[in-house]
Design a protein around this motif. Structure first.
Motif, PDB file in Angstrom:
ATOM      1  N   GLY A   1      44.555  57.533  52.605  1.00 53.76           N
ATOM      2  CA  GLY A   1      44.999  57.614  53.992  1.00 53.76           C
ATOM      3  C   GLY A   1      46.250  56.797  54.220  1.00 53.76           C
ATOM      4  N   LYS A   2      46.648  56.737  55.474  1.00 55.72           N
ATOM      5  CA  LYS A   2      47.854  56.007  55.833  1.00 55.72           C
ATOM      6  C   LYS A   2      47.584  54.506  55.788  1.00 55.72           C
ATOM      7  CE  LYS A   2      50.303  56.313  59.627  1.00 55.72           C
ATOM      8  NZ  LYS A   2      50.771  56.758  60.935  1.00 55.72           N
ATOM      9  N   LEU A   3      48.569  53.763  55.320  1.00 57.49           N
ATOM     10  CA  LEU A   3      48.427  52.311  55.301  1.00 57.49           C
ATOM     11  C   LEU A   3      48.569  51.754  56.714  1.00 57.49           C
ATOM     12  CD1 LEU A   3      50.475  51.262  52.162  1.00 57.49           C
ATOM     13  CD2 LEU A   3      48.016  51.093  52.482  1.00 57.49           C
ATOM     14  N   LYS A   4      47.781  50.706  56.991  1.00 56.98           N
ATOM     15  CA  LYS A   4      47.871  50.021  58.277  1.00 56.98           C
ATOM     16  C   LYS A   4      48.666  48.733  58.062  1.00 56.98           C
ATOM     17  CE  LYS A   4      43.367  50.434  58.419  1.00 56.98           C
ATOM     18  NZ  LYS A   4      41.968  50.694  58.656  1.00 56.98           N
ATOM     19  N   LEU A   5      49.367  48.301  59.087  1.00 51.83           N
ATOM     20  CA  LEU A   5      50.203  47.114  58.958  1.00 51.83           C
ATOM     21  C   LEU A   5      49.451  45.846  59.344  1.00 51.83           C
ATOM     22  CD1 LEU A   5      53.585  48.380  60.470  1.00 51.83           C
ATOM     23  CD2 LEU A   5      53.003  48.078  58.058  1.00 51.83           C
ATOM     24  N   ILE A  28      50.456  47.221  64.792  1.00 49.52           N
ATOM     25  CA  ILE A  28      49.959  46.179  63.897  1.00 49.52           C
ATOM     26  C   ILE A  28      48.437  46.251  63.982  1.00 49.52           C
ATOM     27  CG2 ILE A  28      49.846  43.700  63.451  1.00 49.52           C
ATOM     28  CD1 ILE A  28      52.619  44.935  62.997  1.00 49.52           C
ATOM     29  N   SER A  29      47.782  46.469  62.860  1.00 45.65           N
ATOM     30  CA  SER A  29      46.325  46.627  62.858  1.00 45.65           C
ATOM     31  C   SER A  29      45.601  45.308  62.635  1.00 45.65           C
ATOM     32  CB  SER A  29      45.908  47.599  61.755  1.00 45.65           C
ATOM     33  OG  SER A  29      46.542  48.829  61.946  1.00 45.65           O
ATOM     34  N   LEU A  30      46.317  44.353  62.045  1.00 46.27           N
ATOM     35  CA  LEU A  30      45.632  43.122  61.643  1.00 46.27           C
ATOM     36  C   LEU A  30      46.603  41.957  61.724  1.00 46.27           C
ATOM     37  CD1 LEU A  30      42.878  42.265  60.392  1.00 46.27           C
ATOM     38  CD2 LEU A  30      43.901  42.655  58.161  1.00 46.27           C
ATOM     39  N   ILE A  31      46.115  40.840  62.268  1.00 46.59           N
ATOM     40  CA  ILE A  31      46.910  39.614  62.247  1.00 46.59           C
ATOM     41  C   ILE A  31      46.119  38.578  61.453  1.00 46.59           C
ATOM     42  CG2 ILE A  31      47.800  37.712  63.643  1.00 46.59           C
ATOM     43  CD1 ILE A  31      48.537  39.793  65.765  1.00 46.59           C
ATOM     44  N   VAL A  32      46.787  37.986  60.484  1.00 44.42           N
ATOM     45  CA  VAL A  32      46.156  36.984  59.633  1.00 44.42           C
ATOM     46  C   VAL A  32      46.904  35.671  59.812  1.00 44.42           C
ATOM     47  CG1 VAL A  32      45.545  36.380  57.256  1.00 44.42           C
ATOM     48  CG2 VAL A  32      45.554  38.784  57.962  1.00 44.42           C
ATOM     49  N   ASP A  33      46.176  34.648  60.215  1.00 41.02           N
ATOM     50  CA  ASP A  33      46.790  33.339  60.408  1.00 41.02           C
ATOM     51  C   ASP A  33      45.687  32.290  60.347  1.00 41.02           C
ATOM     52  OD1 ASP A  33      47.780  30.925  61.914  1.00 41.02           O
ATOM     53  OD2 ASP A  33      49.589  32.158  62.026  1.00 41.02           O
ATOM     54  N   ILE A  54      41.186  45.571  51.821  1.00 39.59           N
ATOM     55  CA  ILE A  54      42.618  45.330  51.978  1.00 39.59           C
ATOM     56  C   ILE A  54      43.482  46.424  51.370  1.00 39.59           C
ATOM     57  CG2 ILE A  54      42.632  42.828  52.312  1.00 39.59           C
ATOM     58  CD1 ILE A  54      42.925  42.521  49.349  1.00 39.59           C
ATOM     59  N   SER A  55      42.891  47.315  50.597  1.00 39.10           N
ATOM     60  CA  SER A  55      43.703  48.365  49.974  1.00 39.10           C
ATOM     61  C   SER A  55      44.328  49.283  51.019  1.00 39.10           C
ATOM     62  CB  SER A  55      42.862  49.177  48.992  1.00 39.10           C
ATOM     63  OG  SER A  55      41.834  49.849  49.692  1.00 39.10           O
ATOM     64  N   SER A  56      43.764  49.301  52.241  1.00 36.75           N
ATOM     65  CA  SER A  56      44.327  50.180  53.274  1.00 36.75           C
ATOM     66  C   SER A  56      45.355  49.461  54.148  1.00 36.75           C
ATOM     67  CB  SER A  56      43.204  50.752  54.139  1.00 36.75           C
ATOM     68  OG  SER A  56      42.481  49.707  54.736  1.00 36.75           O
ATOM     69  N   TYR A  57      45.664  48.209  53.808  1.00 36.99           N
ATOM     70  CA  TYR A  57      46.626  47.437  54.606  1.00 36.99           C
ATOM     71  C   TYR A  57      47.887  47.125  53.820  1.00 36.99           C
ATOM     72  CZ  TYR A  57      43.032  46.644  58.089  1.00 36.99           C
ATOM     73  OH  TYR A  57      42.083  46.818  59.057  1.00 36.99           O
ATOM     74  N   ASN A  84      50.849  45.440  47.817  1.00 38.59           N
ATOM     75  CA  ASN A  84      50.470  45.629  49.224  1.00 38.59           C
ATOM     76  C   ASN A  84      51.157  44.609  50.127  1.00 38.59           C
ATOM     77  OD1 ASN A  84      48.482  47.220  47.860  1.00 38.59           O
ATOM     78  ND2 ASN A  84      47.276  47.196  49.726  1.00 38.59           N
ATOM     79  N   ILE A  85      52.168  43.919  49.592  1.00 39.54           N
ATOM     80  CA  ILE A  85      52.829  42.860  50.363  1.00 39.54           C
ATOM     81  C   ILE A  85      54.322  43.126  50.452  1.00 39.54           C
ATOM     82  CG2 ILE A  85      53.410  40.400  50.405  1.00 39.54           C
ATOM     83  CD1 ILE A  85      50.782  39.848  48.949  1.00 39.54           C
TER      84      ILE A  85
END
Length: 96
Positions: A1-5, A28-33, A54-57, A84-85
């Motif tokens: 599927g499509k990658l999410k940011l 933006i689907s996810l914020i990591v902090d 995390i493979s979808s991000y 993925n980065i």
């Protein structure tokens, strides 16, 4: 599927990058902090990523601070495959 940011970390640059991305009608689907994760339910820590598929991000690193350059990146590299980065820092020619 499509990658999410996903954005990491979410400081001044992260907020600017989010605005830039949303202006282009992307989400933006996810914020990591790590610092914000304790305070905000919707923000994950790097540790929390072990529970996420995390493979979808696609993670955008939003840090241009040289003093903590390695520290910030290595934390993420331990959990997320480097393909993925995307490191926004490299985009000097297009400062946001």
């Amino acid at each position: 599927g499509k990658l999410k940011l996903a954005l990491y970390p979410y400081g001044i640059l992260g907020k600017r990058i989010r605005g830039w991305i949303e202006e282009r009608h992307m989400d933006i689907s996810l914020i990591v902090d790590n610092k914000l994760a304790d305070k905000e339910r919707t923000v994950l820590s790097v540790e929390d990523l072990k529970e996420v598929d995390i493979s979808s991000y696609y993670f955008i690193i939003c840090s241009d601070n040289f003093e903590i350059y390695d520290e910030i990146r290595y934390k993420l590299y331990e959990v997320v495959p480097q393909e993925n980065i995307f490191d926004w820092f490299a985009r000097d020619e297009e400062r946001v």
